[in-house]
Design an enzyme around this catalytic site. Structure first.
Site, short mmCIF file in Angstrom:
data_model
loop_
_atom_site.label_atom_id
_atom_site.label_comp_id
_atom_site.label_asym_id
_atom_site.label_seq_id
_atom_site.Cartn_x
_atom_site.Cartn_y
_atom_site.Cartn_z
N ARG A 234 30.94 -38.97 35.46
CA ARG A 234 29.67 -38.28 35.65
C ARG A 234 29.16 -38.58 37.07
O ARG A 234 29.19 -39.73 37.52
CB ARG A 234 28.62 -38.74 34.64
N GLU A 263 24.93 -31.49 39.50
CA GLU A 263 25.74 -30.31 39.20
C GLU A 263 24.89 -29.10 38.86
O GLU A 263 23.91 -29.26 38.12
CB GLU A 263 26.64 -30.61 37.99
N HIS A 281 34.38 -29.61 37.90
CA HIS A 281 34.28 -30.24 36.59
C HIS A 281 35.30 -29.66 35.60
O HIS A 281 34.93 -29.01 34.63
CB HIS A 281 32.85 -30.13 36.03
C1 GLV Z 1 33.40 -33.60 30.20
O1 GLV Z 1 32.91 -33.99 31.22
C2 GLV Z 1 33.13 -34.19 28.94
O2 GLV Z 1 32.26 -35.06 28.84
O3 GLV Z 1 33.77 -33.77 27.97
#
Ligand code: GLV
Ligand code: GLV
Length: 317
Positions: A234, A263, A281
């Site tokens: 993250r 983001e 991502h």
């Molecule tokens: C992606 O970032 C997730 O948390 O699945």
């Protein structure tokens, strides 16, 4: 009973849900606003949320009949879990099924940054390749180097398993020592040691109050000049602005991003640097994994709406 899905997911899970419930899937491309989501949540017994949906108190209160929030992600920092729990609403995630895909993306970033894959590809496409040269796109060796893993959970371990194949020395930092770390040849160290000794650093921790800006300006300044940092967890775990400054000034070798602090916004200037790789991502973005995630959210909802404790509850009952 009704299930609301805030953004379309693979058919497999939706079909499972349709066998038992009324399913309201938002089919558009443009994201629904929070207001729009709350409107459709009113008479829903279950909701499938995305990691970008702000599942705060207001959102949760809008679901008057809500019994379960099934996040289509392993991370659930977008959800006010305490509040949901207090209201007797289950919260589930999709662990395990995306571990290997995400570890692959961490490695794709390590390799791409270290060996300058993106600029080298661009150079070749642009017709600049004139033949082999001793000094063309020199990068950094991976074999025999030290990898520091921050967050030795399922994904951190999968990153370590891959690193064993690269003959790396593996060190890690985690809230607490991991019992089976010997399986990964991984040594537990404090964060400062990890930052000072690693040639490569992979972030695989969840975002919590403790990990927010874990890599702040001061800690980032401990990195080696040849360090390459990759983040597939993250964005807010790193002070992105501070990292940008280091990269811009050549204080570290490079960085690979799959996630960002705000983001989908990206710190201005990062896009101009060629020692970074910027991905949108896509850690869990394989056909296989997304199918499994879809089935998993459906199974969790079926559990909950049939009166059972869902299998991937984010807290222990
Ligand atoms: C992606 O970032 C997730 O948390 O699945
Ligand atoms: C997430 O699935 C983790 O435990 O790393």
């Amino acid at each position: 009973m009704k299930v609301f899905i805030t953004y379309k997911i693979p058919e497999s899970g939706i079909n499972l849900l349709k066998e038992k419930f009324d399913v309201d899937v938002y089919e558009g491309e443009k994201f629904l606003t929070k207001q729009e989501m709350m409107e459709r949540l009113k008479d829903a017994d279950a909701v499938v949320t995305q990691l970008r949906d702000p599942v705060d108190k207001e959102f949760i209160d809008a679901g008057k009949k809500l019994k379960i929030i099934a996040n289509y992600a392993v991370g659930f920092n977008n959800i006010d879990v305490e509040y949901a729990k207090q209201k007797g609403i289950y919260v589930t995630n999709t662990p395990d099924v995306l571990t290997e895909a995400t570890a692959d993306i961490a490695w794709a970033l390590i390799l791409a940054v270290a060996r300058k894959i993106i600029p080298a590809d661009k150079f070749t496409r642009e017709g600049k390749f004139e033949g082999w040269k001793p000094n063309l796109f020199l990068g950094y060796e991976i074999y025999g180097k030290t990898l520091g893993i921050i967050g030795m959970g399922r994904i951190g371990k999968a990153v370590a398993r891959r690193a064993m194949g690269f003959g790396m020395k593996i060190i890690y930092h985690n809230r607490k020592r991991v019992e089976d770390d010997y399986k990964y040849n991984a040594k537990y160290v404090d964060l400062e040691t990890l930052l000072k000794e690693s040639d490569y650093i992979s972030i695989n921790a969840p975002l919590t109050n403790e990990t927010y800006h874990l890599l702040n300006k001061e800690r980032l300044s401990l990195l080696k000049k040849n360090a390459i940092l990759v983040n597939t967890a993250r964005g807010p775990i790193i002070d992105e602005k501070a990292l940008y400054e280091l990269l811009k000034d050549g204080k570290i070798a490079g960085a690979g991003f799959d996630v960002y602090e705000n983001e989908p916004e990206i710190t201005k200037g990062l896009e101009k640097l060629d020692n970074v790789v910027l991905l949108p991502h896509i850690g869990s973005a394989t056909y296989e994994t997304r199918e499994k995630m879809s089935i998993m959210v459906a199974e969790n909802i079926i559990d909950a709406l049939e009166g059972k404790i869902p299998r991937n509850l984010v807290w222990k009952e």
